[in-house]
Design a protein around this motif. Sequence first.
Motif, PDB file in Angstrom:
ATOM      1  N   THR A  51       0.818  -1.067   0.105  1.00 38.82           N
ATOM      2  CA  THR A  51      -0.009  -0.139  -0.034  1.00 38.82           C
ATOM      3  C   THR A  51       0.811   1.157  -0.011  1.00 38.82           C
ATOM      4  O   THR A  51       1.604   1.443   0.734  1.00 38.82           O
ATOM      5  CB  THR A  51      -0.957   0.011   1.213  1.00 38.82           C
ATOM      6  OG1 THR A  51      -1.675  -1.065   1.005  1.00 38.82           O
ATOM      7  CG2 THR A  51      -1.909   1.166   1.264  1.00 38.82           C
ATOM      8  N   VAL A  52       0.946   1.976  -0.933  1.00 41.78           N
ATOM      9  CA  VAL A  52       1.555   3.209  -1.211  1.00 41.78           C
ATOM     10  C   VAL A  52       0.443   4.535  -1.200  1.00 41.78           C
ATOM     11  O   VAL A  52      -0.133   4.650  -1.955  1.00 41.78           O
ATOM     12  CB  VAL A  52       2.149   3.306  -2.408  1.00 41.78           C
ATOM     13  CG1 VAL A  52       3.146   4.447  -2.651  1.00 41.78           C
ATOM     14  CG2 VAL A  52       3.142   1.958  -2.459  1.00 41.78           C
ATOM     15  N   PRO A  53       0.787   5.350  -0.339  1.00 42.15           N
ATOM     16  CA  PRO A  53       0.034   6.549  -0.133  1.00 42.15           C
ATOM     17  C   PRO A  53       0.016   7.668  -1.259  1.00 42.15           C
ATOM     18  O   PRO A  53       1.271   7.688  -1.752  1.00 42.15           O
ATOM     19  CB  PRO A  53       0.640   7.353   1.106  1.00 42.15           C
ATOM     20  CG  PRO A  53       1.482   6.885   1.382  1.00 42.15           C
ATOM     21  CD  PRO A  53       1.994   5.306   0.919  1.00 42.15           C
ATOM     22  N   VAL A  54      -0.988   8.154  -1.881  1.00 42.29           N
ATOM     23  CA  VAL A  54      -0.792   9.170  -2.809  1.00 42.29           C
ATOM     24  C   VAL A  54      -0.717  10.628  -1.920  1.00 42.29           C
ATOM     25  O   VAL A  54      -1.667  10.915  -1.367  1.00 42.29           O
ATOM     26  CB  VAL A  54      -1.806   9.226  -3.730  1.00 42.29           C
ATOM     27  CG1 VAL A  54      -1.817  10.313  -4.613  1.00 42.29           C
ATOM     28  CG2 VAL A  54      -1.887   7.791  -4.397  1.00 42.29           C
ATOM     29  N   ILE A  55       0.106  11.366  -2.022  1.00 39.99           N
ATOM     30  CA  ILE A  55       0.393  12.710  -1.349  1.00 39.99           C
ATOM     31  C   ILE A  55       0.234  13.789  -2.308  1.00 39.99           C
ATOM     32  O   ILE A  55       1.056  13.939  -3.274  1.00 39.99           O
ATOM     33  CB  ILE A  55       1.670  12.531  -0.305  1.00 39.99           C
ATOM     34  CG1 ILE A  55       1.666  11.534   0.304  1.00 39.99           C
ATOM     35  CG2 ILE A  55       1.851  13.899   0.277  1.00 39.99           C
ATOM     36  CD1 ILE A  55       2.956  11.112   1.261  1.00 39.99           C
ATOM     37  N   THR A  56      -0.743  14.621  -1.833  1.00 45.53           N
ATOM     38  CA  THR A  56      -0.953  15.752  -2.960  1.00 45.53           C
ATOM     39  C   THR A  56      -1.163  17.066  -1.852  1.00 45.53           C
ATOM     40  O   THR A  56      -2.032  16.842  -1.140  1.00 45.53           O
ATOM     41  CB  THR A  56      -2.028  15.816  -3.826  1.00 45.53           C
ATOM     42  OG1 THR A  56      -1.940  14.335  -4.711  1.00 45.53           O
ATOM     43  CG2 THR A  56      -2.102  16.719  -4.809  1.00 45.53           C
ATOM     44  N   ASP A  57      -0.622  18.231  -2.187  1.00 51.05           N
ATOM     45  CA  ASP A  57      -0.541  19.395  -1.089  1.00 51.05           C
ATOM     46  C   ASP A  57      -0.385  18.911   0.173  1.00 51.05           C
ATOM     47  O   ASP A  57      -0.931  19.437   0.949  1.00 51.05           O
ATOM     48  CB  ASP A  57      -2.106  20.154  -1.374  1.00 51.05           C
ATOM     49  CG  ASP A  57      -2.140  20.213  -2.989  1.00 51.05           C
ATOM     50  OD1 ASP A  57      -1.232  20.575  -3.520  1.00 51.05           O
ATOM     51  OD2 ASP A  57      -3.428  20.271  -3.425  1.00 51.05           O
ATOM     52  N   ALA A  59      -1.085  16.368   1.962  1.00 50.07           N
ATOM     53  CA  ALA A  59      -2.019  15.634   2.577  1.00 50.07           C
ATOM     54  C   ALA A  59      -2.073  14.179   1.777  1.00 50.07           C
ATOM     55  O   ALA A  59      -1.939  14.401   0.495  1.00 50.07           O
ATOM     56  CB  ALA A  59      -3.364  16.244   2.675  1.00 50.07           C
ATOM     57  N   VAL A  60      -2.562  13.087   2.501  1.00 48.37           N
ATOM     58  CA  VAL A  60      -2.697  11.899   1.903  1.00 48.37           C
ATOM     59  C   VAL A  60      -4.075  12.158   1.129  1.00 48.37           C
ATOM     60  O   VAL A  60      -5.056  12.346   1.759  1.00 48.37           O
ATOM     61  CB  VAL A  60      -2.771  10.762   2.951  1.00 48.37           C
ATOM     62  CG1 VAL A  60      -3.087   9.179   2.409  1.00 48.37           C
ATOM     63  CG2 VAL A  60      -1.340  10.503   3.317  1.00 48.37           C
ATOM     64  N   GLN A  61      -4.085  11.716  -0.199  1.00 51.66           N
ATOM     65  CA  GLN A  61      -5.457  11.773  -0.978  1.00 51.66           C
ATOM     66  C   GLN A  61      -6.124  10.464  -1.103  1.00 51.66           C
ATOM     67  O   GLN A  61      -7.282  10.278  -1.626  1.00 51.66           O
ATOM     68  CB  GLN A  61      -5.270  12.330  -2.251  1.00 51.66           C
ATOM     69  CG  GLN A  61      -4.691  13.751  -2.070  1.00 51.66           C
ATOM     70  CD  GLN A  61      -5.573  14.671  -1.397  1.00 51.66           C
ATOM     71  OE1 GLN A  61      -6.717  14.814  -1.604  1.00 51.66           O
ATOM     72  NE2 GLN A  61      -4.711  15.716  -0.304  1.00 51.66           N
ATOM     73  N   GLY A  62      -5.065   9.208  -1.094  1.00 52.44           N
ATOM     74  CA  GLY A  62      -5.597   7.898  -1.089  1.00 52.44           C
ATOM     75  C   GLY A  62      -4.471   7.049  -1.258  1.00 52.44           C
ATOM     76  O   GLY A  62      -3.336   7.461  -0.738  1.00 52.44           O
ATOM     77  N   SER A 144      -9.613   5.778  -2.983  1.00 53.20           N
ATOM     78  CA  SER A 144      -9.210   7.418  -2.241  1.00 53.20           C
ATOM     79  C   SER A 144      -9.472   7.372  -0.972  1.00 53.20           C
ATOM     80  O   SER A 144      -9.983   6.369  -0.325  1.00 53.20           O
ATOM     81  CB  SER A 144     -10.645   8.286  -3.008  1.00 53.20           C
ATOM     82  OG  SER A 144     -11.745   7.498  -2.666  1.00 53.20           O
ATOM     83  N   LYS A 145      -9.155   8.541  -0.471  1.00 53.88           N
ATOM     84  CA  LYS A 145      -9.478   8.646   1.001  1.00 53.88           C
ATOM     85  C   LYS A 145     -10.743   8.483   1.610  1.00 53.88           C
ATOM     86  O   LYS A 145     -11.077   7.805   2.574  1.00 53.88           O
ATOM     87  CB  LYS A 145      -8.650  10.174   1.443  1.00 53.88           C
ATOM     88  CG  LYS A 145      -8.526  10.228   3.086  1.00 53.88           C
ATOM     89  CD  LYS A 145      -8.042  11.396   3.219  1.00 53.88           C
ATOM     90  CE  LYS A 145      -7.624  11.664   4.663  1.00 53.88           C
ATOM     91  NZ  LYS A 145      -7.054  13.199   5.147  1.00 53.88           N
ATOM     92  N   ALA A 146     -11.492   8.867   0.803  1.00 54.80           N
ATOM     93  CA  ALA A 146     -12.856   8.899   1.207  1.00 54.80           C
ATOM     94  C   ALA A 146     -13.462   7.414   0.961  1.00 54.80           C
ATOM     95  O   ALA A 146     -14.408   7.086   1.851  1.00 54.80           O
ATOM     96  CB  ALA A 146     -13.845   9.814   0.019  1.00 54.80           C
ATOM     97  N   ASP A 147     -13.072   6.782   0.105  1.00 53.68           N
ATOM     98  CA  ASP A 147     -13.280   5.195   0.033  1.00 53.68           C
ATOM     99  C   ASP A 147     -12.986   4.543   1.317  1.00 53.68           C
ATOM    100  O   ASP A 147     -13.576   3.642   1.767  1.00 53.68           O
ATOM    101  CB  ASP A 147     -12.766   4.617  -1.184  1.00 53.68           C
ATOM    102  CG  ASP A 147     -13.520   5.028  -2.552  1.00 53.68           C
ATOM    103  OD1 ASP A 147     -14.530   5.398  -2.311  1.00 53.68           O
ATOM    104  OD2 ASP A 147     -12.757   5.054  -3.623  1.00 53.68           O
ATOM    105  N   VAL A 148     -11.480   4.783   1.766  1.00 51.41           N
ATOM    106  CA  VAL A 148     -11.087   4.399   3.183  1.00 51.41           C
ATOM    107  C   VAL A 148     -12.068   4.536   4.246  1.00 51.41           C
ATOM    108  O   VAL A 148     -12.329   3.782   5.051  1.00 51.41           O
ATOM    109  CB  VAL A 148      -9.842   4.566   3.123  1.00 51.41           C
ATOM    110  CG1 VAL A 148      -9.348   4.191   4.368  1.00 51.41           C
ATOM    111  CG2 VAL A 148      -8.740   4.146   1.948  1.00 51.41           C
TER     112      VAL A 148
END
Length: 185
Positions: A51-57, A59-62, A144-148
């Motif tokens: 599991t690799v986090p997607v970091i944008t701005d 913050a973790v986005q997904g 996505s973070k919302a899915d989690v």
Amino acid sequence: MLKLVFVGVWVCAVTLGSVYYSMQQASAPVVSDADAERKALQEYVPGELITVPVITDGAVQGYFLTKLSFAVDKNKIKTLHVPLKESVTSALYDILVGQRLINVADTSNFDLANFKTKVKEGLNKDFEDEIIFEVLVEQLEYLSKADVARLANAPNEPKQRPVAIIDKNGNTAQDELPGKEAAAH
């Protein structure tokens, strides 16, 4: 009635003739000495789910969920100072987070073949030798973070499946290890 029998015999004769002809024309694939030698040195190493986090701005986005397997040089892999799985995890963080090969907002430019090549080259560069022959992507998906959050907070809701990442050519990551289907039977 006799016509029907003759038609049946004719269809059988044509089918048998075409099968015989195609078998006569089929030949075994030509394997060069270099390919045969490489196959003898090659071993498939199954990967594990990372599991690799997607970091944008900032913050973790997904999260990327990925499972990679590898065709490796079985003699050289024994000489590694760092185990393969840990090296792969480090390389994937560099590639997915650092180089940003996949733009989650727009996956239409994602190239699966380029991704495999980058992972292979990155690992071989880290190992300072050609140890990885081929990268097989068994799973490459995004949550996505919302899915989690929805999955964590709502156990009674139907579970959502991660979204498979499709490259610009319409290919999804569904490589299978050679011999895996034989083991399943």
